[in-house]
Design a protein around this motif. Structure first.
Motif, PDB file in Angstrom:
ATOM      1  N   GLN A   5      -7.133  14.192  -1.026  1.00  0.00           N
ATOM      2  CA  GLN A   5      -6.605  14.133  -1.628  1.00  0.00           C
ATOM      3  C   GLN A   5      -5.665  15.432  -2.444  1.00  0.00           C
ATOM      4  N   SER A   6      -4.666  15.752  -2.551  1.00  0.00           N
ATOM      5  CA  SER A   6      -3.746  16.585  -3.494  1.00  0.00           C
ATOM      6  C   SER A   6      -3.285  15.978  -4.722  1.00  0.00           C
ATOM      7  N   THR A   7      -2.237  14.675  -4.192  1.00  0.00           N
ATOM      8  CA  THR A   7      -1.531  14.259  -5.257  1.00  0.00           C
ATOM      9  C   THR A   7      -2.148  13.559  -6.314  1.00  0.00           C
ATOM     10  N   PRO A   8      -2.742  13.482  -7.771  1.00  0.00           N
ATOM     11  CA  PRO A   8      -3.318  12.902  -8.551  1.00  0.00           C
ATOM     12  C   PRO A   8      -2.821  11.481  -8.823  1.00  0.00           C
ATOM     13  N   LEU A  38     -11.284  15.880 -10.666  1.00  0.00           N
ATOM     14  CA  LEU A  38     -12.071  16.151  -9.188  1.00  0.00           C
ATOM     15  C   LEU A  38     -10.757  17.340  -8.644  1.00  0.00           C
ATOM     16  N   LEU A  39      -9.504  17.370  -8.566  1.00  0.00           N
ATOM     17  CA  LEU A  39      -8.855  18.295  -8.239  1.00  0.00           C
ATOM     18  C   LEU A  39      -8.532  20.212  -9.628  1.00  0.00           C
ATOM     19  N   ASN A  40      -8.966  19.588 -10.289  1.00  0.00           N
ATOM     20  CA  ASN A  40      -8.734  21.062 -11.459  1.00  0.00           C
ATOM     21  C   ASN A  40     -10.249  21.543 -11.050  1.00  0.00           C
ATOM     22  N   THR A  41     -11.514  20.864 -10.417  1.00  0.00           N
ATOM     23  CA  THR A  41     -12.948  21.483 -10.159  1.00  0.00           C
ATOM     24  C   THR A  41     -12.462  22.356  -8.591  1.00  0.00           C
ATOM     25  N   ARG A  42     -12.042  21.371  -7.932  1.00  0.00           N
ATOM     26  CA  ARG A  42     -11.451  21.934  -6.983  1.00  0.00           C
ATOM     27  C   ARG A  42     -10.674  23.220  -6.806  1.00  0.00           C
ATOM     28  N   ASP A  43      -9.976  23.177  -7.593  1.00  0.00           N
ATOM     29  CA  ASP A  43      -9.133  24.531  -7.703  1.00  0.00           C
ATOM     30  C   ASP A  43      -9.086  25.506  -8.354  1.00  0.00           C
ATOM     31  N   LYS A  96     -10.928  29.844  -6.569  1.00  0.00           N
ATOM     32  CA  LYS A  96     -10.368  30.505  -7.528  1.00  0.00           C
ATOM     33  C   LYS A  96     -11.010  31.232  -8.247  1.00  0.00           C
ATOM     34  N   GLU A  97     -12.487  30.986  -8.514  1.00  0.00           N
ATOM     35  CA  GLU A  97     -13.917  31.935  -8.693  1.00  0.00           C
ATOM     36  C   GLU A  97     -14.321  32.074  -7.697  1.00  0.00           C
ATOM     37  N   THR A  98     -14.559  31.549  -6.737  1.00  0.00           N
ATOM     38  CA  THR A  98     -15.605  31.696  -5.488  1.00  0.00           C
ATOM     39  C   THR A  98     -15.468  31.533  -4.268  1.00  0.00           C
ATOM     40  N   TYR A 143     -11.642  17.458 -25.795  1.00  0.00           N
ATOM     41  CA  TYR A 143     -10.466  16.529 -25.096  1.00  0.00           C
ATOM     42  C   TYR A 143     -11.532  15.664 -25.959  1.00  0.00           C
ATOM     43  N   GLN A 144     -11.185  14.960 -27.322  1.00  0.00           N
ATOM     44  CA  GLN A 144     -11.780  13.511 -27.390  1.00  0.00           C
ATOM     45  C   GLN A 144     -12.289  12.638 -26.647  1.00  0.00           C
ATOM     46  N   PHE A 145     -10.595  12.175 -25.636  1.00  0.00           N
ATOM     47  CA  PHE A 145     -10.756  11.594 -24.478  1.00  0.00           C
ATOM     48  C   PHE A 145     -10.106  12.214 -23.760  1.00  0.00           C
ATOM     49  N   ARG A 146     -10.179  11.004 -22.136  1.00  0.00           N
ATOM     50  CA  ARG A 146     -10.526  11.722 -21.383  1.00  0.00           C
ATOM     51  C   ARG A 146      -8.599  12.372 -21.170  1.00  0.00           C
ATOM     52  N   ASP A 147      -9.123  13.154 -20.794  1.00  0.00           N
ATOM     53  CA  ASP A 147      -7.656  14.326 -20.159  1.00  0.00           C
ATOM     54  C   ASP A 147      -7.131  14.735 -19.166  1.00  0.00           C
ATOM     55  N   GLU A 148      -6.559  15.348 -18.728  1.00  0.00           N
ATOM     56  CA  GLU A 148      -6.091  15.194 -17.104  1.00  0.00           C
ATOM     57  C   GLU A 148      -6.665  17.158 -17.120  1.00  0.00           C
ATOM     58  N   ARG A 149      -6.661  17.318 -17.853  1.00  0.00           N
ATOM     59  CA  ARG A 149      -6.960  19.055 -18.039  1.00  0.00           C
ATOM     60  C   ARG A 149      -8.232  18.823 -17.128  1.00  0.00           C
ATOM     61  N   SER A 150      -9.192  18.129 -17.546  1.00  0.00           N
ATOM     62  CA  SER A 150     -10.656  18.184 -18.072  1.00  0.00           C
ATOM     63  C   SER A 150     -10.650  18.589 -16.493  1.00  0.00           C
ATOM     64  N   PHE A 151     -12.629  19.138 -16.642  1.00  0.00           N
ATOM     65  CA  PHE A 151     -12.914  19.100 -15.459  1.00  0.00           C
ATOM     66  C   PHE A 151     -14.278  18.229 -14.969  1.00  0.00           C
ATOM     67  N   HIS A 152     -14.557  18.001 -13.404  1.00  0.00           N
ATOM     68  CA  HIS A 152     -15.623  17.086 -13.398  1.00  0.00           C
ATOM     69  C   HIS A 152     -16.748  17.674 -13.246  1.00  0.00           C
ATOM     70  N   PHE A 153     -17.130  18.079 -14.316  1.00  0.00           N
ATOM     71  CA  PHE A 153     -18.588  19.114 -14.412  1.00  0.00           C
ATOM     72  C   PHE A 153     -19.761  18.386 -13.385  1.00  0.00           C
ATOM     73  N   ILE A 154     -20.692  16.931 -13.140  1.00  0.00           N
ATOM     74  CA  ILE A 154     -21.546  16.623 -11.944  1.00  0.00           C
ATOM     75  C   ILE A 154     -21.243  17.907 -10.757  1.00  0.00           C
ATOM     76  N   PHE A 155     -19.356  17.434 -10.307  1.00  0.00           N
ATOM     77  CA  PHE A 155     -19.320  18.026  -9.158  1.00  0.00           C
ATOM     78  C   PHE A 155     -19.309  19.134  -9.282  1.00  0.00           C
ATOM     79  N   MET A 156     -19.240  20.301 -10.294  1.00  0.00           N
ATOM     80  CA  MET A 156     -19.039  21.520 -10.482  1.00  0.00           C
ATOM     81  C   MET A 156     -21.135  21.758  -9.863  1.00  0.00           C
ATOM     82  N   GLN A 157     -21.386  21.490 -10.773  1.00  0.00           N
ATOM     83  CA  GLN A 157     -23.161  21.949 -11.062  1.00  0.00           C
ATOM     84  C   GLN A 157     -24.093  21.253  -9.964  1.00  0.00           C
TER      85      GLN A 157
END
Length: 312
Positions: free
Chosen positions: A155-158, A166-171, A175-177, A214-228
């Motif tokens: 999925q490319s459109t959240p 998920l998409l933030n993390t994937r992108d 970019k980094e790796t 971000y105290q509340f769910r935010d679209e700019r966040s990353f999925h840490f479990i995915f990252m690790q």
């Protein structure tokens, strides 16, 4: 898994995140932090699945060493200690990058590895994940290495905040790796490795740290479990699989009428999947009432039954 491989693995702990959104004291703290906006009763409601999940783990995963429940100044109404669980307040583990108190699960998940004495490899689950049949260690670990079930995700459109994560993390990973991920962690017990978490923080600190505010769910966040999981895989601390060896089932019966919902639970008893999710997805109080009724019928028929399912 033989004894040598078990010794290489070491003990395995289980961590839950949990909130009772009907708690008026908690709701008051939420509204104060949100500028007067009260939390959604639907999203944060305690569906009473935590006790069922703990009971199922005790019955079908007796090899789990310690169970921790991460919460915010709350305690479950049932006797969680008799089921081997310990309460950990989120403010006791989250770091200085985060604002106290947080209502953002992505923030909490980034600090799970800070639980004192936690096993090197541990499992993480939401309170709606139920074990429906016997799960042995070698179904989640292989040769002392944690296995993360990854499922296709193109999925490319959240469509919601979680999809953004998920998409933030994937992108960011691309970019980094230079690695383009078209798979993400499947919804079940997540495998987490402490070294992978620490490495993720050090390697991607500039991305993670700002989102901890971000105290509340935010679209700019990353999925840490995915990252690790990706970091763990790259460093040989984790492996990926497709989860085909585990039977899983998602509950969406709250969108159906009572007859269809009841049928879903009857099929559950026959199929006996290893894992199933009792996330209700209900949109109205009428659907919530229906969900609770069919769920209670299932608990009465299965959990409180003396019939034991056969091992698979």
């Amino acid at each position: 898994m033989n004894s040598q491989k078990l010794s290489q693995l070491g003990p395995v702990d289980l961590v839950y995140s949990w909130v009772d959104g009907s708690d008026e004291v908690w709701r008051g703290r939420y509204a104060k932090a949100k500028g007067g906006i009260k939390p959604s009763k639907i999203r944060f409601l305690d569906y009473k699945t935590l006790q069922l999940s703990l009971l199922s783990v005790k019955a079908f995963m007796p090899w789990i060493r310690n169970i921790y429940i991460i919460t915010s100044q709350q305690y479950p109404s049932f006797d969680y200690e008799s089921l081997g669980a310990t309460i950990i307040f989120q403010n006791d583990i989250i770091g200085p990058e985060a604002k106290l108190e947080t209502f953002n699960s992505q923030v909490i998940e980034a600090y799970l590895h800070k639980i004192p004495g936690l096993s090197d490899n541990f499992l993480y689950a939401c309170d709606d994940m139920i074990v429906g049949n016997h799960i042995s260690q070698d179904m989640l670990f292989s040769d002392g290495v944690a296995q993360m079930t990854m499922v296709p995700h193109f999925q490319s459109t959240p469509e919601n905040a979680y999809q953004h994560h998920l998409l933030n993390t994937r992108d960011m990973l691309f970019k980094e790796t230079g690695t383009k991920m078209f798979h993400v962690p499947g919804h079940q017990f997540y495998s987490v490795n402490v070294r992978a978490c620490e490495k993720t923080w050090s390697q991607f600190h500039k991305y993670i740290a700002p989102t901890m505010e971000y105290q509340f769910r935010d679209e700019r966040s990353f999925h840490f479990i995915f990252m690790q999981s990706v970091v763990g895989y790259v460093n040989g601390w984790m492996e990926f699989n497709d989860g085909s060896h585990l039977r899983r089932k998602m509950y969406d019966g709250a969108r159906c009428n009572a007859q269809k919902s009841d049928r879903w639970f009857r099929e559950l008893w026959i199929e006996r999947p290893h894992l199933f999710c009792l996330n209700s997805f209900q949109d109205t109080l009428e659907e919530l009432k229906n969900y609770n009724e069919v769920r209670q019928n299932y608990i009465a028929a299965v959990v409180q039954s003396t019939t034991k399912p056969k091992k698979t």
